[in-house]
Design a protein around this motif. Structure first.
Motif, PDB file in Angstrom:
ATOM      1  N   THR A 402       1.034  -1.186  -0.171  1.00 17.00           N
ATOM      2  CA  THR A 402      -0.163   0.328  -0.174  1.00 17.00           C
ATOM      3  C   THR A 402       0.620   1.010   0.189  1.00 17.00           C
ATOM      4  OG1 THR A 402      -0.427  -0.550   2.231  1.00 17.00           O
ATOM      5  CG2 THR A 402      -1.968  -1.026   0.507  1.00 17.00           C
ATOM      6  N   ALA A 403       0.302   1.939  -0.331  1.00 18.75           N
ATOM      7  CA  ALA A 403       0.999   3.209  -0.651  1.00 18.75           C
ATOM      8  C   ALA A 403       0.576   4.309   0.712  1.00 18.75           C
ATOM      9  CB  ALA A 403       0.356   4.007  -2.174  1.00 18.75           C
ATOM     10  N   VAL A 404       1.567   4.605   1.226  1.00 23.98           N
ATOM     11  CA  VAL A 404       1.878   5.477   2.739  1.00 23.98           C
ATOM     12  C   VAL A 404       1.123   6.873   2.175  1.00 23.98           C
ATOM     13  CG1 VAL A 404       2.737   6.422   4.538  1.00 23.98           C
ATOM     14  CG2 VAL A 404       3.071   3.982   3.505  1.00 23.98           C
ATOM     15  N   VAL A 405       0.263   7.969   2.817  1.00 20.69           N
ATOM     16  CA  VAL A 405      -0.698   9.354   2.419  1.00 20.69           C
ATOM     17  C   VAL A 405       1.030   9.824   3.420  1.00 20.69           C
ATOM     18  CG1 VAL A 405      -2.025  10.865   2.385  1.00 20.69           C
ATOM     19  CG2 VAL A 405      -2.332   7.900   1.223  1.00 20.69           C
ATOM     20  N   THR A 406       0.983  10.831   2.660  1.00 20.72           N
ATOM     21  CA  THR A 406       1.888  11.635   3.496  1.00 20.72           C
ATOM     22  C   THR A 406       1.111  13.121   3.517  1.00 20.72           C
ATOM     23  OG1 THR A 406       3.618  11.870   1.537  1.00 20.72           O
ATOM     24  CG2 THR A 406       4.256  10.523   3.506  1.00 20.72           C
ATOM     25  N   SER A 407       0.934  13.231   2.707  1.00 19.38           N
ATOM     26  CA  SER A 407      -0.079  14.807   2.721  1.00 19.38           C
ATOM     27  C   SER A 407      -1.522  14.350   1.734  1.00 19.38           C
ATOM     28  CB  SER A 407       0.897  15.754   2.349  1.00 19.38           C
ATOM     29  OG  SER A 407       0.959  15.162   0.905  1.00 19.38           O
ATOM     30  N   SER A 408      -2.320  15.028   2.525  1.00 15.38           N
ATOM     31  CA  SER A 408      -3.249  14.607   1.248  1.00 15.38           C
ATOM     32  C   SER A 408      -4.479  16.327   1.248  1.00 15.38           C
ATOM     33  CB  SER A 408      -4.201  13.508   1.712  1.00 15.38           C
ATOM     34  OG  SER A 408      -4.842  14.024   3.119  1.00 15.38           O
ATOM     35  N   GLU A 409      -5.285  16.236   0.570  1.00 12.75           N
ATOM     36  CA  GLU A 409      -6.141  17.347   0.539  1.00 12.75           C
ATOM     37  C   GLU A 409      -7.480  17.222  -0.093  1.00 12.75           C
ATOM     38  OE1 GLU A 409      -4.587  20.693   1.034  1.00 12.75           O
ATOM     39  OE2 GLU A 409      -6.470  22.618   0.202  1.00 12.75           O
ATOM     40  N   TYR A 410      -8.529  17.683   0.382  1.00 13.17           N
ATOM     41  CA  TYR A 410     -10.148  17.543  -0.244  1.00 13.17           C
ATOM     42  C   TYR A 410     -10.327  18.911  -0.910  1.00 13.17           C
ATOM     43  CZ  TYR A 410     -14.565  16.626  -0.778  1.00 13.17           C
ATOM     44  OH  TYR A 410     -15.948  16.101  -1.330  1.00 13.17           O
ATOM     45  N   VAL A 411     -10.626  18.621  -2.338  1.00 15.10           N
ATOM     46  CA  VAL A 411     -11.091  19.386  -2.961  1.00 15.10           C
ATOM     47  C   VAL A 411     -13.030  19.659  -3.453  1.00 15.10           C
ATOM     48  CG1 VAL A 411     -10.764  21.107  -4.648  1.00 15.10           C
ATOM     49  CG2 VAL A 411      -8.900  20.340  -4.561  1.00 15.10           C
ATOM     50  N   PRO A 412     -13.235  20.028  -2.288  1.00 17.96           N
ATOM     51  CA  PRO A 412     -14.920  20.058  -2.363  1.00 17.96           C
ATOM     52  C   PRO A 412     -15.343  20.490  -3.585  1.00 17.96           C
ATOM     53  CG  PRO A 412     -14.220  21.531  -0.104  1.00 17.96           C
ATOM     54  CD  PRO A 412     -13.152  21.065  -1.597  1.00 17.96           C
ATOM     55  N   SER A 413     -14.937  21.691  -4.125  1.00 17.63           N
ATOM     56  CA  SER A 413     -15.174  21.750  -5.815  1.00 17.63           C
ATOM     57  C   SER A 413     -15.353  20.832  -6.420  1.00 17.63           C
ATOM     58  CB  SER A 413     -15.432  22.722  -5.775  1.00 17.63           C
ATOM     59  OG  SER A 413     -13.896  23.019  -6.286  1.00 17.63           O
ATOM     60  N   LEU A 414     -14.731  19.961  -6.721  1.00 16.89           N
ATOM     61  CA  LEU A 414     -14.234  18.840  -7.692  1.00 16.89           C
ATOM     62  C   LEU A 414     -14.834  17.599  -7.139  1.00 16.89           C
ATOM     63  CD1 LEU A 414     -11.192  19.568  -9.511  1.00 16.89           C
ATOM     64  CD2 LEU A 414     -13.169  20.689  -9.848  1.00 16.89           C
ATOM     65  N   ASP A 415     -15.289  17.527  -5.669  1.00 13.62           N
ATOM     66  CA  ASP A 415     -14.842  15.909  -5.376  1.00 13.62           C
ATOM     67  C   ASP A 415     -14.063  15.223  -5.145  1.00 13.62           C
ATOM     68  OD1 ASP A 415     -16.120  14.492  -3.544  1.00 13.62           O
ATOM     69  OD2 ASP A 415     -16.819  13.311  -5.317  1.00 13.62           O
ATOM     70  N   LYS A 416     -12.948  15.681  -5.617  1.00 11.03           N
ATOM     71  CA  LYS A 416     -11.528  15.773  -5.662  1.00 11.03           C
ATOM     72  C   LYS A 416     -10.735  15.272  -4.340  1.00 11.03           C
ATOM     73  CE  LYS A 416     -11.429  15.655  -9.968  1.00 11.03           C
ATOM     74  NZ  LYS A 416     -11.647  13.959 -11.045  1.00 11.03           N
ATOM     75  N   LEU A 417      -9.522  13.985  -4.113  1.00 13.84           N
ATOM     76  CA  LEU A 417      -8.818  14.026  -3.160  1.00 13.84           C
ATOM     77  C   LEU A 417      -7.743  13.936  -3.295  1.00 13.84           C
ATOM     78  CD1 LEU A 417      -9.002  13.614   0.322  1.00 13.84           C
ATOM     79  CD2 LEU A 417      -8.903  11.277  -0.480  1.00 13.84           C
ATOM     80  N   VAL A 418      -6.520  14.720  -3.318  1.00 15.54           N
ATOM     81  CA  VAL A 418      -5.639  14.188  -4.142  1.00 15.54           C
ATOM     82  C   VAL A 418      -4.517  13.811  -2.516  1.00 15.54           C
ATOM     83  CG1 VAL A 418      -3.801  16.194  -4.965  1.00 15.54           C
ATOM     84  CG2 VAL A 418      -6.255  16.150  -4.961  1.00 15.54           C
TER      85      VAL A 418
END
Lengths: 1111, 287
Positions: A402-418
């Motif tokens: 599994t990839a270890v997520v070290t940072s994330s950001e949610y963009v509500p306007s696009l419903d995208k999780l980065v």
């Protein structure tokens, strides 16, 4: 009233770090409470067999927890208090994990004692506090306000520890404290209550210098009522309570630091050390005393010497320091327990025998460890619940783990999780679908087809992300900025997945990326500020793709960034309270200030500032955005402008609840001192209901027939086009209109979330953005209907107690079109200030539920009882919308979902009502009287009936049925019985679903397409731009072939509801807010919106007046 | 490719070795250094009860200012308490000389010094039980310890660098005004505080505002040093500050203590920085 959000936590595989700094066991010996250096509290379930299981993690403090204590008489109210390093104090309800009261006083406490004298005191009692201030503070246990102080006349100093002595003999309470300098002081407690209440100065009764430093604990022996145990870090002593004469001193070995102790029984004590050892001593009276001090002229005094009976230790030397405690048995099945918590987060329990004895040869016996547990154990044992949001990437990565997520950001306007990963890749995915794939059964089908993008460009782990458009709508929507461990910052186009520019900062790891405020502009554009962990700050100009400069002189980590727009200054506040002022144009250090000056500069309010989250805490810092007042056009712009209200707290909040906006959100959380975090899915019931409201308010079945729908639909469309035309000319209401039309827009935009031609998606979207920009200045601010309905379904899936009834499960899957959960999930509740999140394995905390593996996600056994009670009070005819005739299934499905959500919302509101407004149980009569009063003014009938239609979804019913009153009453009762919100919600949901499915059980599924709605849709299509029309058709093709019928259903459903709504509003002109009278055609989504809102607020008013009336 | 892999493996091994050295040796070296510095600092505060000589020694400070000679003060500091005070005030109007002193039996605790001292001893306590025999296992453990120590040190320093901002009624109500032997005249207020390394004495001369005064009454907020013209309400009277006199004297050992604080804070931060360099390589698995 607190607004609370439903939360679902995706913990991942690694437990958040929890460095225990304080530990206590509640009086009923069922819960262990720990406080951590990270600022969270953890509730651990302690079974009668002394098994530990972590249950719930409570977020409320923004700094390290210093102490925990009981805050009420525990048998009456299960409340505890926690005090943090920064002066925050929270009162928690241990049974449901809710924060009852919160206050921040400018005092840092190190110990708190609860004191209540029922005979002489009214109210909830006092919290006696000591800490980094002189003497003792008395704080009201209920309101957390300062009542008064105990002051010392002689050498006032900080107090290290205290204990309350209740003497049975003289029926008098006193407070014993030891100061930092080692002075023992005694205050009268029970006889001083009245003088304290009158705010008179109360001085100590006695004081004595004890001649040792660093006192850790003082304990009074209640068995003999004579001995006083005082533990210092280097020695422990026993005093005679009568005259404070020293009876015995025991000095520790070198390198041994005592941490505390307790009296086990008469003449038997336990002492523990900082490194986790404990020793049980028998205190023996020594006849030798006479021979030791014979020549001494003093009065002969008996002495005591300790005899070591038993000891305990941890297997290996773990992390220091240990915090320990001891709890005596209170009733029969209870044990004498010694407990310890470590910095590593481990809890260890020892069962102390009633009569500890040494070995036969007299040497001390070792008491074995009874239980030991960590948070991580919970995670390892209950694997399935600790789903990570991006776990499905593992398949994608060719089994590379599994990839270890070290940072994330949610963009509500696009419903995208980065998500930025450890290996330098960045994943972009649809958050809702990812969550579904992770949580739901059959979600694995989604896994393979899930649209995702992978951005490759970093060589080291990506530790910071920024989506500039989310902060300032003027910025390009395609931009994403990411920073990595290697001090490289990349500007991406997320739609085309290309690197626009790569900045090499040549500084430390980029720990956070900040956007300059909107009013700060450098050459007409905003600037990105990169905070690096080598204490430097770099500025980047995105538009020009230019690296402006790097401010490197800071000696301490950067805590705060402020912008001075007028003079083009960058003001950097460091951890050592010094301030550096940089000139942005030239990149030169303008000033360096420390002390008072620095404080003044940082506190001046005229300039904009942004606070970067410190290296160690949460990643997401979106500007504060109140979700409480929804839908007013201003509240939907969440630019960084309204920042001056931001707190200047140096220590950062673990979670910023106010960043929440919209019905569904993903909150990435990182705790201090760890790199991995977890995600919280947040659902705003209120917002969800609101956004779905235009749909359900109508009930087409009994008010008009099919042909009418057609006519209505037609007219709506005509009117809509008119409005659109108007919009082109008028500028004022433009933005309001733009985001108030989720329905029409959803057709155009909603498709993307389920289109599987993801490659085209970005480009299409871009085009669309461009085209839509002309008409809507802020197209991204609204939430498309598919997203909303999907979020609603996911929420229902998460809340529904699966497995209670197999048949019911299947019916739900069939009729509500929701998927079953894979396993129990971690639910949580989030309010503005605090979060309480269930931990993996919480479902096993209730002993009786252990055997039932078929039941998934049942919150507690109580739910079933509550649910039955609820069902019995339900009216005979189902409260559900009845649509036996000619409704298509999908419409019914979404209507049902909305109906359920509204019920849940109402329950949520009712149960969350503040305790002060509690209403009596016998409220049903009053209830009706209230109703009558409200009813009498003619206009209000509409309101009240709308409230009930809201409840029952039955428009024609203008009188209030008895059943609903009793339902309201029932739910209010639940609150009084301190039923937890989640319990109540689950119970109501279960009952409603059961009720509903009963009606459906024998009915065949009506699957033939509805001509009327088809027609309506067709009309609707005409006003769509050509391209989108084509797209919609294409979409339909795609979705038709899918097993999930969501999208099609939505299309039909939307068009239908829209028309129906219009009909509604026209029927009740007094409630439509038509803005200008000259064009009554302007009845569009906006008005519907307001209509819906009014409905909703009416509800609140009603709830309120209902409750207020009964206090 | 293979060589690159080997190179990174070697590199990793070296880094791992280096990190182990950092945790096992370097951290303890820094901690010992910190302890020495802080012990030095705490000696400056002459902890009561630590020595057998009983009372802390007395030091006299003559307070003055370069601009005026209207106020002169001689304050005697005994540890964290003012044991004696002699204040001479030349009234500006009639050149009348006022003299007042502390009552014999009274001492005035300087809260700032006491707090700073207590914070330092807390920091020392935190460091104490991590001697050579203690093994740090993770970098995070060191970071947590350093954060806790730095918190105490920052507070210690801030107590000295930031005197309390008091309102005038608070000053009037404080016990200090009741400490003087000929009671302080009602039109005088005194305040004593520490600012950085200086012991400061402020004397406020007041005059009553006429009830029918046309002056706009606005009570002054909290401040370290109020300026002439600041108004407040005390009892039933409205008062205005007419003159402010501030005299000060450097306390040499406070200066030392502040330097020690700064040095040890920097030491802590440097240690944290060293650790975090490695934690970027090791962050995702237990050390």
């Amino acid at each position: 009233m607190r607004s609370s959000l439903q939360a679902v936590v995706l913990w991942g595989k690694k437990a958040p770090s929890h460095s225990i700094t304080a530990i206590m066991i509640t009086d009923d010996q069922q819960t262990i409470v720990t406080g951590s250096q990270e600022g969270q509290l953890c509730l651990w379930n302690l079974s009668p067999e002394l098994k530990i299981l972590a249950k719930e993690l409570l977020f409320g403090h923004s700094a390290s927890v210093r102490c925990l204590a009981r805050a009420r008489d525990f048998s009456k109210q299960p409340y505890i208090i926690s005090a943090a390093e920064n002066g925050e104090m929270c009162v928690w309800n241990v049974t449901n994990g809710q924060c009852v009261e919160k206050a921040t006083l400018p005092y840092r406490h190190t110990a708190i004692c609860y004191y209540h004298c029922s005979s002489r005191m009214t109210g909830e009692g006092w919290l006696l506090c000591c800490g980094e201030y002189q003497d003792i503070l008395i704080i009201d246990a209920k309101t957390l306000t300062l009542v008064h102080t105990f002051t010392s006349s002689q050498s006032p100093d900080w107090i290290n520890c205290m204990c309350i002595v209740h003497s049975m003999r003289i029926q008098e309470d006193s407070l014993l404290v030891v100061s930092v300098a080692g002075e023992l002081k005694v205050w009268d407690l029970s006889s001083c209550i009245s003088s304290i209440q009158e705010k008179q100065d109360v001085y100590e009764k006695e004081s004595k210098f004890l001649d040792s430093l660093n006192c850790r604990t003082i304990r009074f022996c209640t068995y003999t009522e004579r001995l006083l145990l005082v533990v210092f870090s280097k020695c422990w002593k026993v005093y005679d309570y009568c005259d404070f004469s020293l009876l015995c001193t025991e000095v520790g070995r070198s390198g041994q630091f005592f941490a505390g102790g307790e009296v086990l029984a008469a003449h038997r004590i336990i002492i523990w050390t900082e490194d986790g050892h404990s020793y049980i001593y028998q205190l023996l009276n020594s006849g030798l005393s006479k021979s030791i001090y014979p020549a001494d002229g003093r009065v002969l005094k008996e002495t005591i010497y300790p005899h070591l009976l038993c000891s305990t230790s941890v297997q290996e030397n773990k992390s220091l320091p240990f915090v320990m405690g001891y709890i005596n048995e209170k009733k029969e099945p209870f044990y004498k327990v010694l407990f310890s918590g470590e910095v590593s987060g481990r809890i260890t329990l020892w069962h102390i025998p009633d009569v500890p004895v040494s070995k036969f040869d007299g040497s001390p016996r070792e008491i074995p460890i009874t239980t030991t547990w960590t948070l991580q154990d919970n995670f390892d044992k209950h694997h399935i619940m600790s789903q990570n949001i991006i776990d499905y990437f593992s398949g994608f990565k060719d089994g590379a783990g599994t990839a270890v997520v070290t940072s994330s950001e949610y963009v509500p306007s696009l419903d995208k999780l980065v998500c930025g990963c450890e290996d330098g890749t960045i994943f972009i995915t649809q958050a809702l679908n990812a969550a579904k794939a992770g949580l739901l059964e059959g979600g694995s089908l989604l896994k393979d087809s899930l649209p995702q993008k992978v951005l490759k460009g970093h060589h080291q782990s990506v530790i910071s992300l920024l989506y500039p458009h989310g902060l300032s709508s003027k910025l390009d929507q395609s931009w994403l900025v990411s920073g990595d461990q290697d001090s490289c910052v990349i500007l991406w186009n997320i739609f085309t997945e290309e690197i626009l520019h790569k900045f090499f900062l040549e500084a430390g790891p980029v720990t956070s990326l900040l956007m300059s405020p909107e009013n700060f502009r450098l050459r007409c554009n905003q600037v990105v500020c990169c905070v690096c962990s080598d204490h430097s700050v770099a500025l980047l100009h995105l538009e020009e793709k230019r690296y402006l400069f790097c401010a490197r002189k800071h000696l301490f980590p950067v805590r705060m960034i402020k912008w001075h727009p007028a003079e083009n200054f960058l003001i950097v506040g460091c951890a050592d309270d010094s301030v550096y002022i940089w000139e942005i144009e030239t990149g030169t250090l303008e000033r360096h200030e420390t002390g008072e000056r620095a404080r003044i500069i940082l506190n001046c309010d005229d300039s904009q500032f942004l606070k970067p989250e410190s290296v160690l805490s949460v990643a997401s810092e979106t500007p504060k955005h109140k979700s409480v007042e929804p839908r007013s056009s201003s509240s939907y712009q969440f630019g960084p402008v309204p920042c001056p209200g931001l707190q200047v707290e140096p220590s950062c909040k673990a979670i910023d609840a106010k960043s929440f906006s919209g019905p569904f959100n993903v909150l990435p959380v990182k705790t201090k001192w760890s790199n991995t975090g977890f995600h919280i899915l947040l659902f705003d019931l209120e917002n969800l209901v609101e956004l779905l409201l235009p749909t359900p308010i109508c009930d087409p079945s009994n008010s008009f027939n099919g042909s009418e729908i057609l006519r209505r639909a037609k007219s709506t469309v005509e009117k809509k086009t008119l409005t659109l035309k108007r919009n082109k000319t008028a500028c004022g209401p433009l933005s309001a209109d733009a985001h108030a039309k989720p329905v029409s827009e959803s057709l155009a935009q909603g498709d993307n979330s389920i289109t599987f031609f993801e490659e085209n998606d970005g480009i299409k979207r871009q085009k669309k953005m461009k085209s839509s920009k002309k008409t809507h200045p802020k197209p991204s601010r609204k939430f498309d209907a598919n997203l909303i309905i999907d979020a609603a379904k996911l929420l229902l899936s998460c809340l529904l107690p699966w497995g209670v009834d197999k048949e019911l499960d299947n019916l739900c899957i069939k009729h509500l079109n929701i998927l079953k959960l894979q396993g129990p999930i971690s639910l949580g509740l989030a309010s503005n200030e605090d979060y309480s999140l269930m931990l993996p394995g919480w479902d096993l905390c209730n002993a009786e539920m252990k055997k039932d593996c078929s039941k998934v996600n049942l919150f507690s056994r109580k739910v079933l009882d509550l649910s039955n009670k609820y069902t019995s009070t339900l009216p005979n005819q189902a409260g559900m919308p009845k649509r036996e005739e000619n409704d298509c299934d999908s419409l019914q499905e979404s209507n049902t979902i909305v109906y359920l959500l509204r019920r849940l919302f109402l329950v949520n509101k009712l149960v969350n009502m503040p305790v002060e407004l509690e209403c009596g149980i016998d409220s049903s009569f009053k209830m009706e009287s209230v109703h009558n009063k409200v009813k009498s003014p003619g206009n209000d009938i509409l309101h009240i009936s709308s409230f009930y239609s809201y409840l029952r979804n039955d428009k024609n019913e203008s009188h209030i049925p008895e059943a609903d009153v009793s339902l309201l009453k029932l739910i209010s009762c639940w609150r009084d019985q301190s039923v937890q919100v989640t319990e109540a919600i689950q119970a109501v949901l279960l009952a409603e679903v059961q009720q509903h499915m009963k009606t459906l059980k024998n009915r065949p599924i009506n699957s033939q397409p509805e001509s009327i709605t088809e027609n309506g849709k067709y009309e609707k299509m005409q006003i769509q731009p050509k391209m989108e029309w084509a797209e919609a058709l294409e979409l339909q093709c795609v979705t038709d072939s899918l097993p999930l019928q969501t999208s099609t259903s939505l299309v039909k459903h939307d068009s239908n509801s829209n028309s129906a709504n219009f009909q509604d509003t026209e029927n009740m002109p007094d409630r439509c807010v038509v803005e200008d009278s000259e064009s009554p055609e302007r009845i569009d989504g906006n008005v519907l919106e307001q209509y819906g809102q009014e409905h909703l607020s009416m509800d609140f008013c009603f709830c309120f007046c209902y409750v207020l009336k009964h206090t | 490719m293979a060589t690159a892999m080997a190179a990174t493996a070697v590199e990793r091994a070296v880094l791992e070795e280096e990190f182990r050295w950092l945790l096992h040796d370097e951290v303890h070296a820094v901690l010992r250094q910190l302890q020495d510095i802080l012990k030095e600092a705490s000696l400056r505060f002459t902890l009561p009860g630590s020595g057998t000589e009983g009372l802390a020694k007395q030091e006299n400070f003559i307070l003055g200012s370069c601009s005026t000679d209207q106020v002169k003060g001689v304050l005697t500091l005994q540890g964290d308490a003012l044991s004696q005070a002699d204040v001479n005030l030349k009234m500006p109007r009639n050149n009348q000389l006022l003299h007042f002193a502390f009552r014999e039996d009274k001492q005035w605790k300087l809260q700032q010094i006491q707090d700073a001292r207590n914070h330092v001893s807390q920091a020392i306590y935190l460091l104490n039980n991590r001697d050579e025999s203690y093994q740090f296992r993770t970098g995070a453990e060191v970071l947590k310890l350093m954060d806790a120590v730095m918190l105490q040190l920052t507070r210690a320093r801030n107590r000295l660098t930031t005197p309390a901002t008091l309102t005038l009624p608070e000053i009037a109500a404080s016990g200090l005004t009741r400490m003087f032997a000929p009671a302080l005249p009602s039109d005088l207020l005194v305040n004593v505080y520490i600012n950085l390394n200086k012991l400061c004495l402020t004397v406020y001369q007041l005059h009553a505002l006429q009830p029918n005064s046309t002056k706009n009454f606005r009570p002054a907020g909290g401040s370290v040093l109020h300026s002439p013209g600041a108004m407040f309400e005390w009892g039933s009277q409205r008062l205005e500050v007419s003159h402010v006199h501030k005299v000060e004297s450097v306390i040499p050992w406070l200066n030392d203590a502040l330097v020690f604080f700064t040095v040890s804070l920097q030491l802590c931060q440097q240690l944290k920085d060293k650790i975090s360099v490695f934690s970027s390589y090791w962050s995702y698995r237990p050390f």
